[in-house]
Design a protein around this motif. Structure first.
Motif, PDB file in Angstrom:
ATOM      1  N   ASP A 181       0.830  -1.207   0.000  1.00 41.11           N
ATOM      2  CA  ASP A 181       0.000   0.000   0.000  1.00 41.11           C
ATOM      3  C   ASP A 181       0.862   1.254   0.000  1.00 41.11           C
ATOM      4  O   ASP A 181       0.529   2.242  -0.663  1.00 41.11           O
ATOM      5  N   SER A 182       1.949   1.214   0.764  1.00 41.39           N
ATOM      6  CA  SER A 182       2.788   2.405   0.883  1.00 41.39           C
ATOM      7  C   SER A 182       3.529   2.735  -0.402  1.00 41.39           C
ATOM      8  O   SER A 182       3.783   3.890  -0.685  1.00 41.39           O
ATOM      9  N   VAL A 218       4.968  -3.101 -12.746  1.00 42.07           N
ATOM     10  CA  VAL A 218       6.377  -3.174 -13.171  1.00 42.07           C
ATOM     11  C   VAL A 218       7.253  -2.417 -12.183  1.00 42.07           C
ATOM     12  O   VAL A 218       6.960  -1.286 -11.812  1.00 42.07           O
ATOM     13  N   GLY A 219       8.299  -3.072 -11.725  1.00 45.64           N
ATOM     14  CA  GLY A 219       9.231  -2.433 -10.797  1.00 45.64           C
ATOM     15  C   GLY A 219       8.740  -2.349  -9.362  1.00 45.64           C
ATOM     16  O   GLY A 219       9.358  -1.717  -8.515  1.00 45.64           O
ATOM     17  N   LEU A 220       7.612  -3.017  -9.100  1.00 47.94           N
ATOM     18  CA  LEU A 220       7.025  -2.962  -7.752  1.00 47.94           C
ATOM     19  C   LEU A 220       7.877  -3.678  -6.706  1.00 47.94           C
ATOM     20  O   LEU A 220       8.055  -3.204  -5.582  1.00 47.94           O
ATOM     21  N   MET A 221       8.418  -4.840  -7.078  1.00 42.34           N
ATOM     22  CA  MET A 221       9.131  -5.657  -6.088  1.00 42.34           C
ATOM     23  C   MET A 221      10.298  -4.926  -5.418  1.00 42.34           C
ATOM     24  O   MET A 221      10.390  -4.941  -4.184  1.00 42.34           O
ATOM     25  N   PRO A 222      11.208  -4.313  -6.174  1.00 38.54           N
ATOM     26  CA  PRO A 222      12.326  -3.642  -5.501  1.00 38.54           C
ATOM     27  C   PRO A 222      11.855  -2.582  -4.502  1.00 38.54           C
ATOM     28  O   PRO A 222      12.465  -2.426  -3.448  1.00 38.54           O
ATOM     29  N   LYS A 223      10.743  -1.906  -4.825  1.00 38.42           N
ATOM     30  CA  LYS A 223      10.217  -0.887  -3.905  1.00 38.42           C
ATOM     31  C   LYS A 223       9.672  -1.529  -2.626  1.00 38.42           C
ATOM     32  O   LYS A 223       9.894  -1.034  -1.528  1.00 38.42           O
ATOM     33  N   ALA A 226      12.596  -2.708  -0.595  1.00 35.46           N
ATOM     34  CA  ALA A 226      13.294  -1.590   0.048  1.00 35.46           C
ATOM     35  C   ALA A 226      12.516  -1.106   1.271  1.00 35.46           C
ATOM     36  O   ALA A 226      13.096  -0.819   2.322  1.00 35.46           O
ATOM     37  N   TRP A 227      11.176  -1.034   1.117  1.00 36.04           N
ATOM     38  CA  TRP A 227      10.325  -0.615   2.246  1.00 36.04           C
ATOM     39  C   TRP A 227      10.512  -1.572   3.431  1.00 36.04           C
ATOM     40  O   TRP A 227      10.713  -1.159   4.571  1.00 36.04           O
ATOM     41  N   LEU A 228      10.435  -2.880   3.152  1.00 32.83           N
ATOM     42  CA  LEU A 228      10.560  -3.892   4.210  1.00 32.83           C
ATOM     43  C   LEU A 228      11.952  -3.858   4.834  1.00 32.83           C
ATOM     44  O   LEU A 228      12.107  -3.947   6.051  1.00 32.83           O
TER      45      LEU A 228
END
Ligand code: ATP
Ligand code: MN
Ligand code: MN
Length: 404
Positions: A181-182, A218-223, A226-228
């Motif tokens: 969500d963030s 697209v590109g969601l996983m790295p974000k 990084a958040w986690l």
């Protein structure tokens, strides 16, 4: 002695994906034996034998009542000569001698211990055994170079071999949802794997992430990672990018059952819930050997000492305020989401049988990305699992009945 007329005969479809397999198993004595032999075959890289035992075990899981006599099995599919021999042994003697000798074999024990390390597969374990390494102690002192995953696996060995509960899976689900969500509003998280099938525990927690607008993912996983990571939720992570678009062999023919989604194999650091968190007074948290070594206890043998030391370690571990949990994260574009959910819900054998059914009975190729009809030479689009089952000419089987 049971007469022919009294014996209940079963009628069971030959593909696991045609059957409804719930978690209540009336023949666990038989399926445990067959599953152990399947596992042993897999650990020895004998995949054909492994699948044969898995199919036999899955068939027994699907039977509506307990088997008491060999004659009940007449005409059933999936039961080879070897599996029948094992079943006969269990029915007549309570245990299978092959299972018992496997369980006691030095090699099987070592393979179990070594592949119990996250990042260690059958091949690595076999190499280590040939070099005389049979347990963690020997591995630690061997000077073997471990990769990053294996180091993490060894460090969190006990936690990662402790089953994950549904409550823990839900707690992690909340964290993942918050992360998602963030970084991208409107993203959706679905719990897949064994927990979606209704299992009460698992070896890991599997999540599938998507966004209702194609391309937004697209590109969601790295974000998300990084958040986690920045909040200290990850003890280990390895992210692999999506390799689906660039591959030449086409979506319907993956090299193996591995899909090509953007994914992250991780180890979460899960803070234990309030109810688990030290309910004892402070001073007892500082555990001393005397707490475990009760005065009336006599320590005479090595075995007793070993037992006490194990108790001590367990007590100490129970005072830890967090635990390590394996978590798989996968990101799918919405257009492939139904296939991804189906592919990541399992069980592994159910998935294998779905693909075999598609290929052998329907001339179609099913993957976690798509369904291709080789006769019509086109992809079949779907937005729900129900549609995929319908394309395959199969009755819809809900997740709770895919526990083959
Ligand atoms: P457990 O409780 O032991 O975790 P599980 O059914 O969730 O049981 P997993 O190994 O987590 O087992 O796998 C879940 C599903 O994901 C299975 O259907 C499996 O086929 C699929 N899967 C696992 N790893 C991959 C992978 N690398 N590529 C594609 N699909 C995979
Ligand atoms: Mn799982
Ligand atoms: Mn998994």
């Amino acid at each position: 002695q049971i007469s022919e007329a009294e014996v209940a005969l079963f009628s069971v479809s030959s593909y696991a994906c045609q059957r409804r397999t719930t978690l209540d198993n009336h023949n666990s004595n038989l399926t445990d034996a067959l599953s152990l032999l399947a596992e042993n075959a897999e650990l020895n890289n004998e995949d054909g034998r492994g699948v044969a035992f898995r199919r036999a075990a899955a068939l027994m899981k699907a039977l509506p009542t307990q088997v008491i006599s060999m004659s009940q099995l007449r005409g059933l599919p999936c039961l080879g000569e070897h599996s029948l021999r094992v079943i006969k042994d269990v029915l007549e003697n309570g245990v299978s001698s092959e299972v018992e000798s496997t369980k006691q074999s030095k090699r099987y024990k070592a393979l179990k211990i070594l592949t119990g390390i996250f990042g260690v597969g059958a091949k690595t374990a076999d190499r280590w055994i040939r070099e005389g390494i049979y347990n963690l102690e020997q591995l630690r002192h061997s000077g073997q170079t471990l990769n990053r995953a294996q180091k993490s696996g060894l460090e969190h060995y006990d936690d990662l071999n402790e089953p994950v509960t549904k409550a823990e899976a839900d707690a992690i689900g909340e964290i993942v949802q918050k992360a998602v969500d963030s970084v991208l509003t409107g993203s959706q998280v679905a719990l897949t794997g064994g927990f979606r099938r209704g299992k009460l525990t698992g070896h890991d927690v599997d999540f599938l992430i998507t966004h209702p607008e194609e391309g937004k993912e697209v590109g969601l996983m790295p974000k998300v990672v990084a958040w986690l990571e920045s909040r200290g939720f990850l003890l280990y992570q390895k992210t692999t990018r999506n390799s689906y678009l660039e591959s030449k062999d086409g979506p319907a023919r993956p090299a193996s059952n591995m899909d090509r989604f953007e994914r992250c194999f991780s180890i979460f650091k899960l803070t234990k819930g309030k109810e688990q968190e030290s309910t004892q007074p402070e001073e007892q948290n500082d555990l001393k050997t005397k707490d475990v070594l009760r005065p009336h206890m006599q320590v005479d043998t090595d075995q007793q000492l070993c037992e006490l030391s194990k108790n001590y370690q367990m007590e100490a571990a129970s005072h830890k305020i967090w635990r390590a949990v394996r978590v798989d994260l996968v990101v799918s574009p919405i257009s492939q989401f139904a296939f991804a959910v189906l592919g990541w819900t399992g069980s592994k054998l159910f998935e294998r049988e779905l693909r075999r059914w598609a290929g052998h009975e329907k001339n179609m190729s099913l993957s976690s990305h798509a369904l291709f009809d080789n006769t019509q030479n086109k992809y079949l689009r779907a937005t729900s699992e129900e549609e995929i089952f319908a394309y395959l000419g199969l009755e819809y089987i809900p997740p709770s009945e895919r526990n083959a």
